[in-house]
Design an enzyme around this catalytic site. Structure first.
Site, PDB file in Angstrom:
ATOM      1  N   GLY A 255      55.750  -4.883  63.138  1.00  0.00           N
ATOM      2  CA  GLY A 255      56.433  -5.404  64.319  1.00  0.00           C
ATOM      3  C   GLY A 255      57.390  -4.440  64.989  1.00  0.00           C
ATOM      4  O   GLY A 255      58.011  -4.788  65.990  1.00  0.00           O
TER       5      GLY A 255
ATOM      6  N   GLU B 261      55.274  -2.625  56.729  1.00  0.00           N
ATOM      7  CA  GLU B 261      53.852  -2.461  57.059  1.00  0.00           C
ATOM      8  C   GLU B 261      53.693  -2.318  58.563  1.00  0.00           C
ATOM      9  O   GLU B 261      53.154  -3.193  59.226  1.00  0.00           O
ATOM     10  CB  GLU B 261      53.031  -3.636  56.503  1.00  0.00           C
ATOM     11  CG  GLU B 261      53.708  -4.963  56.689  1.00  0.00           C
ATOM     12  CD  GLU B 261      53.072  -6.110  55.934  1.00  0.00           C
ATOM     13  OE1 GLU B 261      52.692  -5.931  54.773  1.00  0.00           O
ATOM     14  OE2 GLU B 261      52.974  -7.199  56.521  1.00  0.00           O
TER      15      GLU B 261
ATOM     16  N   GLY C  76      52.204  -0.975  61.957  1.00  0.00           N
ATOM     17  CA  GLY C  76      50.932  -0.526  62.495  1.00  0.00           C
ATOM     18  C   GLY C  76      51.181   0.187  63.811  1.00  0.00           C
ATOM     19  O   GLY C  76      51.072   1.407  63.926  1.00  0.00           O
ATOM     20  N   ARG C  77      51.576  -0.611  64.788  1.00  0.00           N
ATOM     21  CA  ARG C  77      51.783  -0.108  66.143  1.00  0.00           C
ATOM     22  C   ARG C  77      52.694   1.115  66.203  1.00  0.00           C
ATOM     23  O   ARG C  77      52.399   2.102  66.877  1.00  0.00           O
ATOM     24  CB  ARG C  77      52.431  -1.223  66.980  1.00  0.00           C
ATOM     25  CG  ARG C  77      52.564  -0.928  68.457  1.00  0.00           C
ATOM     26  CD  ARG C  77      53.408  -2.013  69.138  1.00  0.00           C
ATOM     27  NE  ARG C  77      53.069  -3.339  68.673  1.00  0.00           N
ATOM     28  CZ  ARG C  77      52.137  -4.120  69.220  1.00  0.00           C
ATOM     29  NH1 ARG C  77      51.482  -3.703  70.257  1.00  0.00           N
ATOM     30  NH2 ARG C  77      51.882  -5.319  68.731  1.00  0.00           N
TER      31      ARG C  77
ATOM     32  N   TYR D   5      47.470 -10.195  76.790  1.00  0.00           N
ATOM     33  CA  TYR D   5      48.914 -10.458  76.759  1.00  0.00           C
ATOM     34  C   TYR D   5      49.604 -10.066  78.060  1.00  0.00           C
ATOM     35  O   TYR D   5      50.829 -10.022  78.097  1.00  0.00           O
ATOM     36  CB  TYR D   5      49.620  -9.637  75.681  1.00  0.00           C
ATOM     37  CG  TYR D   5      49.081  -9.701  74.281  1.00  0.00           C
ATOM     38  CD1 TYR D   5      49.160 -10.883  73.546  1.00  0.00           C
ATOM     39  CD2 TYR D   5      48.562  -8.569  73.662  1.00  0.00           C
ATOM     40  CE1 TYR D   5      48.703 -10.918  72.242  1.00  0.00           C
ATOM     41  CE2 TYR D   5      48.118  -8.597  72.360  1.00  0.00           C
ATOM     42  CZ  TYR D   5      48.189  -9.777  71.659  1.00  0.00           C
ATOM     43  OH  TYR D   5      47.754  -9.806  70.371  1.00  0.00           O
TER      44      TYR D   5
ATOM     45  N   CYS E 289      32.453  -9.515  83.496  1.00  0.00           N
ATOM     46  CA  CYS E 289      32.489 -10.681  84.392  1.00  0.00           C
ATOM     47  C   CYS E 289      33.650 -11.588  84.016  1.00  0.00           C
ATOM     48  O   CYS E 289      33.461 -12.737  83.599  1.00  0.00           O
ATOM     49  CB  CYS E 289      31.191 -11.457  84.294  1.00  0.00           C
ATOM     50  SG  CYS E 289      29.792 -10.494  84.832  1.00  0.00           S
ATOM     51  N   GLU E 290      34.843 -11.064  84.107  1.00  0.00           N
ATOM     52  CA  GLU E 290      36.075 -11.797  83.804  1.00  0.00           C
ATOM     53  C   GLU E 290      37.139 -11.174  84.688  1.00  0.00           C
ATOM     54  O   GLU E 290      37.316  -9.949  84.652  1.00  0.00           O
ATOM     55  CB  GLU E 290      36.498 -11.566  82.341  1.00  0.00           C
ATOM     56  CG  GLU E 290      35.882 -12.459  81.313  1.00  0.00           C
ATOM     57  CD  GLU E 290      36.339 -13.893  81.399  1.00  0.00           C
ATOM     58  OE1 GLU E 290      37.359 -14.161  82.059  1.00  0.00           O
ATOM     59  OE2 GLU E 290      35.665 -14.752  80.802  1.00  0.00           O
TER      60      GLU E 290
HETATM   61  C1  LIG Z   1      49.578  -7.224  62.435  1.00  0.00           C
HETATM   62  C2  LIG Z   1      50.358  -7.159  61.193  1.00  0.00           C
HETATM   63  C3  LIG Z   1      51.159  -6.032  60.928  1.00  0.00           C
HETATM   64  C4  LIG Z   1      51.331  -4.892  61.888  1.00  0.00           C
HETATM   65  O1  LIG Z   1      51.928  -5.245  63.067  1.00  0.00           O
HETATM   66  P1  LIG Z   1      52.433  -4.105  64.072  1.00  0.00           P
HETATM   67  O2  LIG Z   1      52.950  -4.886  65.234  1.00  0.00           O
HETATM   68  O3  LIG Z   1      51.234  -3.306  64.421  1.00  0.00           O
HETATM   69  O4  LIG Z   1      53.466  -3.317  63.386  1.00  0.00           O
HETATM   70  C5  LIG Z   1      51.826  -5.992  59.738  1.00  0.00           C
HETATM   71  N1  LIG Z   1      51.727  -6.995  58.839  1.00  0.00           N
HETATM   72  C6  LIG Z   1      50.969  -8.086  59.055  1.00  0.00           C
HETATM   73  C7  LIG Z   1      50.906  -9.143  58.020  1.00  0.00           C
HETATM   74  C8  LIG Z   1      50.268  -8.209  60.238  1.00  0.00           C
HETATM   75  O5  LIG Z   1      49.524  -9.294  60.451  1.00  0.00           O
END
Ligand SMILES: *Cc1c(COP(=O)(O)O)cnc(C)c1O
Length: 419
Positions: free
Chosen positions: A230, A271, A273-274, A313, A340-341
């Site tokens: 997040g 954890e 990601g982004r 979003y 087609c959206e």
């Molecule tokens: C999607 C997700 C993440 C990663 O979210 P980011 O916004 O990419 O940091 C981490 N943990 C869980 C459980 C997720 O579902």
């Protein structure tokens, strides 16, 4: 600031050559940027005991990228069986993997609880009896409910389908202990694309409080807290990046305080990601059409099946046209794909330099939740992925889908049921 100046400076001089060689559209990722972000993260949290990042696979589930993460010492957060198999396929096992699923099925549990499987992160109290073999180490995803507010992408905790409620969390640990659990962790994930470091610090503080409360009540210690992903990135040029150094210092301080009080402290896991890959990828696409009706439309050779965030979003992705940064001829346009959206737009009423057919457009910050959210609606095929190595070499790390891939699931043995 979207795509870094450094990435842009290394990519732009060779973009025409890359496009000619591989063909557009494609996502291209920057190994150097990914490693710089990873190393910065490690440094920012060096004082937080036992710090470890588990890269959220769903952000960019490509083995070549995951190997870079593994090399930096990171584990993986997997949310489905396939993601777990991807991580194991590059040689990550056991406590290098977190499995955080929601609405989990029995076959997912079976895969997760194999020997050397992963750290199981349970999403609900009702799942405890369904785990075939309770692992020694167990984690629960905590949902604090009305005591915290979430944010737009992930929603309010009270309305969110994730996690164990405040009134059930203690009973969840009691039930897991009864089934043989001996080691414990606690997880949460409340925000998405959050740029305010204070929100993340409050999340760590909340977990430490909850861990302390349950530890006192049940006489157990916790091995880790996991503050989830997040962490936000600045998609808009005017956004301020999250202050990761300050966050690291503040969480390390909270943990040191916890340790002084209790004599022990859980390790800090996250954890992201982004944050890890988002700014280090772009979608490269070519202008193929101009349409002038009630609005001006620029048609490009990529569609929202290569990047769903704007349509899904209303998310902003910065766009620039290669070689036209200094252009004084600007116009207001919608940048569209071929689906087609009517939500198949990368930008809506955006002021961009005037373009010609053949111009290369770069859509920024597609390194996370970009290619991975792709789909095949309308028979559209998903684009390829490239990696710009530190050496300067450009490597194909996933080919584009072809028509045979699309037809593959239509080839099967005859199977019917007469009733
Ligand atoms: C999607 C997700 C993440 C990663 O979210 P980011 O916004 O990419 O940091 C981490 N943990 C869980 C459980 C997720 O579902």
């Amino acid at each position: 600031m979207p795509m870094s100046h450094d990435f842009k400076a290394r990519l732009e001089p060779v973009i025409q050559k890359i496009s000619d060689h591989f063909g557009t559209p494609f996502h291209i990722y920057d190994e150097k940027g990914i490693m710089e972000t990873g190393n910065h993260l490690k440094k920012a949290f060096a004082d937080a005991e036992g710090f470890k990042e588990f890269f959220a696979v769903k952000a960019l589930p490509n083995p070549s990228i995951m190997k870079i993460m593994k090399k930096m010492g990171f584990g993986f957060d997997c949310s489905s069986s396939t993601e777990l198999l991807l991580a194991r396929d590059i040689g990550s096992f056991g406590e290098d993997l977190m499995f955080t699923s929601n609405n989990t099925s029995i076959d997912q549990f079976e895969l997760a609880t194999e020997k050397d499987g992963c750290i199981l992160n349970l999403d609900d109290i009702s799942l405890i009896p369904k785990v075939p073999q309770m692992p020694e180490l167990i984690c629960f995803r905590y949902n604090p409910g009305p005591s915290r507010t979430g944010n737009d992408i992930i929603g309010n905790p009270v309305e969110s389908k994730y996690g164990v409620s405040d009134s059930q969390i203690k009973d969840a640990y009691i039930a897991a202990i009864k089934r043989g659990a001996k080691r414990f962790g606690m997880h949460t994930m409340l925000a998405s694309n959050e740029l305010d470091h204070k929100y993340m610090k409050d999340t760590a503080a909340m977990l430490l409080d909850k861990v302390s409360e349950i530890s006192d009540s049940l006489g157990i210690k916790f091995e880790f807290i996991n503050i989830g992903g997040g962490f936000g990135i600045p998609y808009r040029p005017e956004d301020t990046p999250m202050n990761i150094d300050l966050l690291g210092r503040e969480i390390a301080f909270l943990m040191a305080e916890f340790k002084r009080e209790k004599g022990w402290v859980p390790k800090l896991f996250m954890e992201s990601g982004r944050y890890m890959t988002g700014p280090h990828g772009v979608l490269v696409t070519k202008v193929i059409n101009h349409k002038n009706i009630y609005r001006k439309y620029i048609g490009v050779d990529a569609s929202m099946n290569a990047l769903m965030r704007p349509g899904m979003y209303n998310a902003y992705h910065h766009i620039h046209v290669v070689g036209k940064d200094d252009s004084t001829k600007k116009e207001t346009v919608d940048v569209v794909g071929s689906l087609c959206e009517n939500i198949d737009k990368f930008a809506v009423q955006r002021t961009l330099p005037e373009t010609e057919e053949g111009d290369i457009m770069i859509i920024h910050d597609t390194g996370a939740h970009g290619h991975s959210m792709g789909f095949n609606y309308n028979g559209l095929l998903r684009p390829k992925e490239l990696l710009l190595r530190i050496s300067g070499e450009i490597e194909l790390i996933r080919r584009e889908q072809n028509v045979d891939d699309y037809f593959a699931t239509l080839k099967f043995e005859k199977n019917s049921l007469k009733i």
